[in-house]
Design a protein around this motif. Structure first.
Motif, PDB file in Angstrom:
ATOM      1  N   CYS A 103       1.020  -1.172  -0.011  1.00 33.29           N
ATOM      2  CA  CYS A 103      -0.015  -0.053  -0.126  1.00 33.29           C
ATOM      3  C   CYS A 103       0.754   1.244   0.002  1.00 33.29           C
ATOM      4  O   CYS A 103       1.880   1.298   0.480  1.00 33.29           O
ATOM      5  CB  CYS A 103      -0.927   0.007   0.999  1.00 33.29           C
ATOM      6  N   HIS A 104       0.353   2.206  -0.784  1.00 30.70           N
ATOM      7  CA  HIS A 104       1.198   3.435  -0.899  1.00 30.70           C
ATOM      8  C   HIS A 104       1.007   4.425   0.524  1.00 30.70           C
ATOM      9  O   HIS A 104       1.985   5.252   0.758  1.00 30.70           O
ATOM     10  CB  HIS A 104       0.702   4.280  -1.863  1.00 30.70           C
ATOM     11  N   LEU A 105       0.015   3.888   1.245  1.00 31.99           N
ATOM     12  CA  LEU A 105      -0.175   4.813   2.414  1.00 31.99           C
ATOM     13  C   LEU A 105       0.130   4.307   3.709  1.00 31.99           C
ATOM     14  O   LEU A 105       0.158   3.118   3.761  1.00 31.99           O
ATOM     15  CB  LEU A 105      -1.843   5.289   2.444  1.00 31.99           C
ATOM     16  N   ARG A 106       0.157   5.079   4.745  1.00 30.87           N
ATOM     17  CA  ARG A 106       0.512   4.413   6.006  1.00 30.87           C
ATOM     18  C   ARG A 106      -0.600   5.167   6.923  1.00 30.87           C
ATOM     19  O   ARG A 106      -0.164   5.997   7.836  1.00 30.87           O
ATOM     20  CB  ARG A 106       1.955   4.577   6.615  1.00 30.87           C
ATOM     21  N   CYS A 107      -1.653   4.891   6.977  1.00 27.75           N
ATOM     22  CA  CYS A 107      -3.015   5.567   7.684  1.00 27.75           C
ATOM     23  C   CYS A 107      -2.692   4.990   9.132  1.00 27.75           C
ATOM     24  O   CYS A 107      -2.479   3.866   9.293  1.00 27.75           O
ATOM     25  CB  CYS A 107      -4.253   5.045   7.195  1.00 27.75           C
ATOM     26  N   LYS A 108      -2.670   5.942  10.228  1.00 27.19           N
ATOM     27  CA  LYS A 108      -2.606   5.678  11.412  1.00 27.19           C
ATOM     28  C   LYS A 108      -3.627   4.729  12.164  1.00 27.19           C
ATOM     29  O   LYS A 108      -3.110   3.987  13.104  1.00 27.19           O
ATOM     30  CB  LYS A 108      -2.521   6.864  12.403  1.00 27.19           C
ATOM     31  N   TRP A 109      -4.658   4.708  11.502  1.00 31.74           N
ATOM     32  CA  TRP A 109      -5.685   3.619  11.979  1.00 31.74           C
ATOM     33  C   TRP A 109      -5.790   2.423  11.230  1.00 31.74           C
ATOM     34  O   TRP A 109      -6.848   1.672  11.590  1.00 31.74           O
ATOM     35  CB  TRP A 109      -7.066   4.644  11.872  1.00 31.74           C
ATOM     36  N   CYS A 110      -5.095   2.059  10.257  1.00 32.91           N
ATOM     37  CA  CYS A 110      -5.364   1.066   9.427  1.00 32.91           C
ATOM     38  C   CYS A 110      -5.529  -0.306  10.311  1.00 32.91           C
ATOM     39  O   CYS A 110      -4.392  -0.515  11.220  1.00 32.91           O
ATOM     40  CB  CYS A 110      -3.985   0.921   8.648  1.00 32.91           C
ATOM     41  N   SER A 111      -6.456  -1.101   9.898  1.00 37.08           N
ATOM     42  CA  SER A 111      -6.720  -2.254  10.721  1.00 37.08           C
ATOM     43  C   SER A 111      -6.140  -3.547  10.094  1.00 37.08           C
ATOM     44  O   SER A 111      -6.285  -4.845  10.474  1.00 37.08           O
ATOM     45  CB  SER A 111      -8.182  -2.320  10.960  1.00 37.08           C
ATOM     46  N   ASN A 112      -5.331  -3.309   9.008  1.00 39.85           N
ATOM     47  CA  ASN A 112      -4.732  -4.299   8.143  1.00 39.85           C
ATOM     48  C   ASN A 112      -3.326  -4.227   7.943  1.00 39.85           C
ATOM     49  O   ASN A 112      -2.716  -3.938   6.885  1.00 39.85           O
ATOM     50  CB  ASN A 112      -5.297  -4.731   6.844  1.00 39.85           C
ATOM     51  N   PRO A 113      -2.431  -3.850   9.178  1.00 43.25           N
ATOM     52  CA  PRO A 113      -1.070  -3.573   8.783  1.00 43.25           C
ATOM     53  C   PRO A 113      -0.198  -4.383   8.311  1.00 43.25           C
ATOM     54  O   PRO A 113       0.915  -3.951   7.671  1.00 43.25           O
ATOM     55  CB  PRO A 113      -0.707  -3.097  10.206  1.00 43.25           C
ATOM     56  N   GLU A 114      -0.660  -5.652   8.408  1.00 42.69           N
ATOM     57  CA  GLU A 114       0.089  -6.712   7.751  1.00 42.69           C
ATOM     58  C   GLU A 114       0.123  -6.621   6.305  1.00 42.69           C
ATOM     59  O   GLU A 114       0.743  -7.562   5.464  1.00 42.69           O
ATOM     60  CB  GLU A 114      -0.346  -8.050   8.174  1.00 42.69           C
ATOM     61  N   THR A 115      -0.929  -5.730   5.434  1.00 40.44           N
ATOM     62  CA  THR A 115      -1.086  -5.696   4.358  1.00 40.44           C
ATOM     63  C   THR A 115      -0.313  -4.496   3.474  1.00 40.44           C
ATOM     64  O   THR A 115      -0.325  -4.249   2.547  1.00 40.44           O
ATOM     65  CB  THR A 115      -2.495  -5.654   3.800  1.00 40.44           C
ATOM     66  N   GLN A 116       0.256  -3.700   4.526  1.00 39.43           N
ATOM     67  CA  GLN A 116       1.195  -2.349   3.998  1.00 39.43           C
ATOM     68  C   GLN A 116       2.338  -2.742   3.277  1.00 39.43           C
ATOM     69  O   GLN A 116       2.483  -2.249   2.161  1.00 39.43           O
ATOM     70  CB  GLN A 116       1.337  -1.590   5.025  1.00 39.43           C
ATOM     71  N   ASP A 117       3.169  -3.658   3.695  1.00 42.43           N
ATOM     72  CA  ASP A 117       4.358  -3.901   3.125  1.00 42.43           C
ATOM     73  C   ASP A 117       4.367  -5.020   2.055  1.00 42.43           C
ATOM     74  O   ASP A 117       3.622  -5.948   2.216  1.00 42.43           O
ATOM     75  CB  ASP A 117       5.366  -4.309   4.132  1.00 42.43           C
ATOM     76  N   PRO A 118       5.031  -4.651   0.668  1.00 41.78           N
ATOM     77  CA  PRO A 118       4.621  -5.673  -0.246  1.00 41.78           C
ATOM     78  C   PRO A 118       5.438  -7.001  -0.091  1.00 41.78           C
ATOM     79  O   PRO A 118       5.236  -7.968  -0.791  1.00 41.78           O
ATOM     80  CB  PRO A 118       5.186  -4.898  -1.602  1.00 41.78           C
ATOM     81  N   ARG A 119       6.462  -7.016   0.980  1.00 51.01           N
ATOM     82  CA  ARG A 119       7.110  -8.405   1.026  1.00 51.01           C
ATOM     83  C   ARG A 119       6.431  -9.173   2.031  1.00 51.01           C
ATOM     84  O   ARG A 119       5.373  -9.093   2.658  1.00 51.01           O
ATOM     85  CB  ARG A 119       8.347  -7.901   1.729  1.00 51.01           C
ATOM     86  N   GLU A 120       6.973 -10.556   1.930  1.00 55.40           N
ATOM     87  CA  GLU A 120       6.306 -11.383   2.934  1.00 55.40           C
ATOM     88  C   GLU A 120       6.962 -10.994   4.091  1.00 55.40           C
ATOM     89  O   GLU A 120       7.901 -10.190   4.337  1.00 55.40           O
ATOM     90  CB  GLU A 120       7.130 -12.766   2.855  1.00 55.40           C
ATOM     91  N   GLU A 121       6.069 -11.013   5.476  1.00 58.98           N
ATOM     92  CA  GLU A 121       6.492 -10.503   6.801  1.00 58.98           C
ATOM     93  C   GLU A 121       6.505 -11.601   8.030  1.00 58.98           C
ATOM     94  O   GLU A 121       5.404 -12.460   7.847  1.00 58.98           O
ATOM     95  CB  GLU A 121       5.482  -9.288   7.034  1.00 58.98           C
ATOM     96  N   PHE A 122       7.114 -11.390   8.877  1.00 56.27           N
ATOM     97  CA  PHE A 122       7.049 -12.108   9.956  1.00 56.27           C
ATOM     98  C   PHE A 122       6.133 -11.699  11.023  1.00 56.27           C
ATOM     99  O   PHE A 122       6.206 -10.343  11.477  1.00 56.27           O
ATOM    100  CB  PHE A 122       8.519 -12.384  10.561  1.00 56.27           C
ATOM    101  N   MET A 123       5.365 -12.429  11.749  1.00 63.21           N
ATOM    102  CA  MET A 123       4.325 -11.890  12.787  1.00 63.21           C
ATOM    103  C   MET A 123       4.705 -13.074  13.903  1.00 63.21           C
ATOM    104  O   MET A 123       4.654 -14.206  13.818  1.00 63.21           O
ATOM    105  CB  MET A 123       2.939 -12.091  12.342  1.00 63.21           C
ATOM    106  N   PHE A 124       4.488 -12.548  15.097  1.00 62.96           N
ATOM    107  CA  PHE A 124       4.805 -13.260  16.299  1.00 62.96           C
ATOM    108  C   PHE A 124       3.571 -12.658  17.167  1.00 62.96           C
ATOM    109  O   PHE A 124       3.413 -11.816  17.754  1.00 62.96           O
ATOM    110  CB  PHE A 124       6.024 -12.670  17.050  1.00 62.96           C
TER     111      PHE A 124
END
Length: 319
Positions: A40-61
């Motif tokens: 995503c091009h934006l980084r909205c402070k309230w975003c409820s899906n932050p795991e979709t912002q970065d275009p890469r694979e991401e680690f979650m714990f």
């Protein structure tokens, strides 16, 4: 930022998918399958899906699920885990770029460690959507492409929408409007509904809260209104109502006036109250949630804002 996963010779076109949610009821008409794209091009402070912002694979714990077995600690080649299996986010955040990426996830029996993001071909996503064709037919539903920002993967988005339509499925996208004019025009023949976020008319405030100004967004909304008339799809404007950002009558009046200016191509307007449902995801990504103390607007205030918008002769709707 256009995210492309080109198909190599003999391979199918693929995109980066965060999740495919079946039986969704709030992402368009009827029962739907919602495909969440990453990036995503934006980084909205309230975003409820932050795991979709970065275009890469991401680690979650997910620390609450950890059983403390310690297997992950011995299997991490980069010494990124403490005695309590807590990640060192300076290392773990970029694990996708490492030679032995996500080694701890592969040996996590409790599944408290997860990778979000997977390359999926257009054909794989279409096949997944086909499984619920009977529900679409009975309920008037279909497939919604969300994110993240669908317009950030233009080639994949266009081909996915095209193949969904060729398989007689109703299509919708949820967009923040940050994409190219060419992409908007290319997908227009293949969408039945476009949910388009209009967050704020003040460009400076928009950038402060989302990371980018709104010039391209407003330009694309006017374009989408014109395309909606040409290609007969429904364009639904949406405003997430965020206290302290855009929750005054003046804010909604400014947005409603712009929607009115966009003309008959706009089918409706939906006001969405702020919610806190995504807060836990920030912790799982090693990030702080800036709006932790923010209180959602009351039903009474949302009703007043709805009356404010309807005074402009705009059809209000709710999904």
């Amino acid at each position: 930022m256009n995210i492309q996963y080109e198909k190599e010779k003999g391979q199918q076109l693929s995109g980066m998918i965060s999740n495919i949610e079946r039986y969704a009821l709030n992402d368009g008409l009827g029962v739907r399958t919602t495909v969440f794209l990453k990036g995503c091009h934006l980084r909205c402070k309230w975003c409820s899906n932050p795991e979709t912002q970065d275009p890469r694979e991401e680690f979650m714990f997910f620390g609450d699920n950890c059983i403390g077995c310690g297997v992950c600690i011995s299997n991490c080649p980069y010494n990124a885990l403490s005695d309590k299996a807590e990640p060192d986010w300076k290392i773990c955040r970029d694990c996708a770029e490492r030679e032995e990426a996500f080694a701890c996830v592969k040996t996590c029996y409790a599944r408290c460690r997860k990778v979000t993001g997977q390359k999926r071909s257009v054909e794989e996503v279409v096949d997944a959507a086909k499984r619920d064709m009977a529900f679409y037919i009975k309920s008037g539903g279909g497939v919604t492409i969300s994110g993240g920002e669908p317009l950030a993967q233009p080639e994949f988005l266009r081909e996915l929408l095209k193949q969904l339509k060729e398989n007689w499925m109703n299509t919708a996208i949820e967009t923040c409007g940050m994409g190219s004019v060419e992409t908007c025009k290319e997908i227009a023949p293949y969408v039945d509904m476009v949910f388009f976020d209009l967050k704020c008319m003040n460009s400076k405030k928009h950038k402060e809260w989302t990371g980018a100004d709104n010039a391209k967004i407003l330009e694309n909304f006017l374009l989408m209104s014109q395309l909606a008339k040409e290609h007969s799809f429904e364009l639904i404007a949406r405003t997430p109502v965020i206290p302290g950002f855009n929750d005054t009558k003046k804010d909604i009046e400014e947005i409603a006036a712009f929607i009115k200016k966009a003309g008959a191509g706009v089918s409706g307007y939906e006001l969405l109250p702020y919610h806190r449902l995504g807060r836990g995801k920030y912790r799982s990504l090693g990030r702080d949630y800036e709006l932790d103390e923010l209180v959602p607007p009351s039903d009474e205030w949302m009703e007043k804002l709805s009356h404010t918008a309807s005074a402009y002769g705009i059809k209000l709707c709710k999904f």
